[in-house]
Write an enzyme that holds these catalytic residues in place. Structure first.
Site, PDB file in Angstrom:
ATOM      1  N   CYS A 134       0.827  -1.207   0.000  1.00  0.00           N
ATOM      2  CA  CYS A 134       0.000   0.000   0.000  1.00  0.00           C
ATOM      3  C   CYS A 134       0.862   1.258   0.000  1.00  0.00           C
ATOM      4  CB  CYS A 134      -0.935  -0.016   1.215  1.00  0.00           C
ATOM      5  SG  CYS A 134      -1.941   1.471   1.342  1.00  0.00           S
ATOM      6  N   CYS A 137      -0.333   4.102   2.226  1.00  0.00           N
ATOM      7  CA  CYS A 137      -0.078   3.891   3.655  1.00  0.00           C
ATOM      8  C   CYS A 137       1.390   4.118   3.996  1.00  0.00           C
ATOM      9  CB  CYS A 137      -0.415   2.451   4.081  1.00  0.00           C
ATOM     10  SG  CYS A 137      -1.924   1.801   3.378  1.00  0.00           S
ATOM     11  N   ASP A 138       2.288   3.631   3.158  1.00  0.00           N
ATOM     12  CA  ASP A 138       3.686   3.521   3.577  1.00  0.00           C
ATOM     13  C   ASP A 138       4.682   4.388   2.812  1.00  0.00           C
ATOM     14  OD1 ASP A 138       2.860   1.652   5.434  1.00  0.00           O
ATOM     15  OD2 ASP A 138       3.131  -0.033   4.082  1.00  0.00           O
TER      16      ASP A 138
END
Ligand code: NAP
Length: 315
Positions: A134, A137-138
């Protein structure tokens, strides 16, 4: 037939647990079937920095643990079991698990989607330690660092473009010589000076130094040549599989197997609602899944209230 519940929720990620909080607070005493690995995709994430309410971020498992406690506090009943079949052809609905059979007037499906993985042993071991599925997200964790994205579809190209905001360089590794992604995305990626392409290339291994990703072992599928690519992170973007095989022939799905919802979270079966990644291949965020879980609980509550003919004494 045994006891008939008001609502059964299948799935214990942000969507299912949020549906449980709302259904429990509406006095529906929901039964949540959480599978064997409770918590969904966030259980394999490290720090979550974009879930509202946590200014310093929160670890994925900790976030899921506290959402679960919140659902429990209001009276959600949890069953750790695998759903093996469902019968949505008549009400009350039947949900069969490896721990027994349950019946309910309404069902909320929140079974999520699983990111496809390459199948390398190191991939799971280093998940959250340089391996990610993701970018939203990261990506933030890779400021000024070299990273790689694996895949050739719209997701891979979109993630690669997004990641150029942070990374010093993004190497897009694709197993063929041509991207599957749409032309507009391809053109954007090709025009981006921070993206370098490695065509006809597969990842044979992910190497680590001190437990975090340090390089990829690559093989050119045409020449057979092997090489190493030093990276701090690798984003595997080879597609997602919605967890919908249980519902084949009963719930309407799109061509990729995602459940089709209309008017909020309604499926084609009145009384069955779907929320989270199992019906969303676009946003796929914990917060959007949680939001749609709330919608599903409200839709289920209205359905239960307006179908008094299905009523059973509240427990
Ligand atoms: P996808 O279109 O199925 O592409 C998956 C990619 O991963 C393909 O390039 C495939 O290679 C590669 N791949 C699959 N298994 C692999 C393996 N084991 N090893 C190495 N590579 C592998 O998946 P997606 O990109 O997630 O997109 C899913 C759907 O969402 C598509 O319909 C897409 O158009 C849509 N989407 C749209 C947008 C947008 O419009 N902004 C953004 C994201 C996704 P091959 O090409 O060789 O098969």
């Amino acid at each position: 037939m045994g006891e008939v519940r008001n609502v059964i929720i299948i799935g214990s990620g942000p969507a299912g647990l949020t549906a449980a909080i709302y259904a429990a607070r509406a006095d529906l005493v929901p039964l949540l079937i959480e599978g064997m690995d409770s918590g969904g995709q966030l259980m394999t994430t490290t720090t979550v920095e974009n879930f509202p309410g946590f200014s310093d971020g929160v670890m994925g498992p900790e976030l899921m643990g506290s959402i679960r406690s919140q659902a429990e506090r209001f009276g959600t009943e949890f069953v750790q079991a695998i759903v093996t079949s469902v019968d949505f052809s008549k009400r009350p609905f039947t949900v069969t698990t490896d721990a027994g059979e349950y019946h309910a007037r309404a069902v909320v499906v929140a079974t999520g989607a699983s990111a496809r993985l390459l199948g390398l042993p190191a991939e799971r071991r280093l998940m959250g330690r340089g391996v990610s599925t993701c970018a939203t997200c990261d990506g933030f964790f890779y400021r000024q660092k070299p990273i790689a994205v694996v895949g050739g579809g719209d997701s891979a190209v979109e993630e690669a473009i997004f990641l150029t905001k942070f990374a010093s360089k993004v190497t897009l590794i694709h197993r063929r010589h041509e991207l599957r992604a749409s032309k507009i995305m391809r053109d954007k990626a090709v025009a981006n000076p921070k993206i370098e392409f490695r065509w006809n290339t597969v990842v044979e291994d992910i190497r680590d130094s001190g437990g975090v990703v340090s390089s990829l072992a690559l093989r050119d599928t045409v020449t057979g040549e092997r090489s190493d690519l030093a990276v701090d992170g690798v984003f595997v973007a080879i597609g997602h599989t919605p967890n919908t095989s249980l519902f084949a022939g009963q719930l309407e799905m799109d061509e990729n197997g995602y459940l089709v919802t209309r008017d909020g979270t309604r499926t084609n079966v009145p009384g069955v609602f779907a929320c989270g990644d199992v019906q969303d291949h676009v946003y796929r965020q914990a917060i959007t899944a949680a939001g749609s879980g709330c919608m599903a609980a409200l839709d289920a509550e209205r359905f239960v209230e307006s179908h008094v003919e299905d009523a059973v004494p509240a427990r």
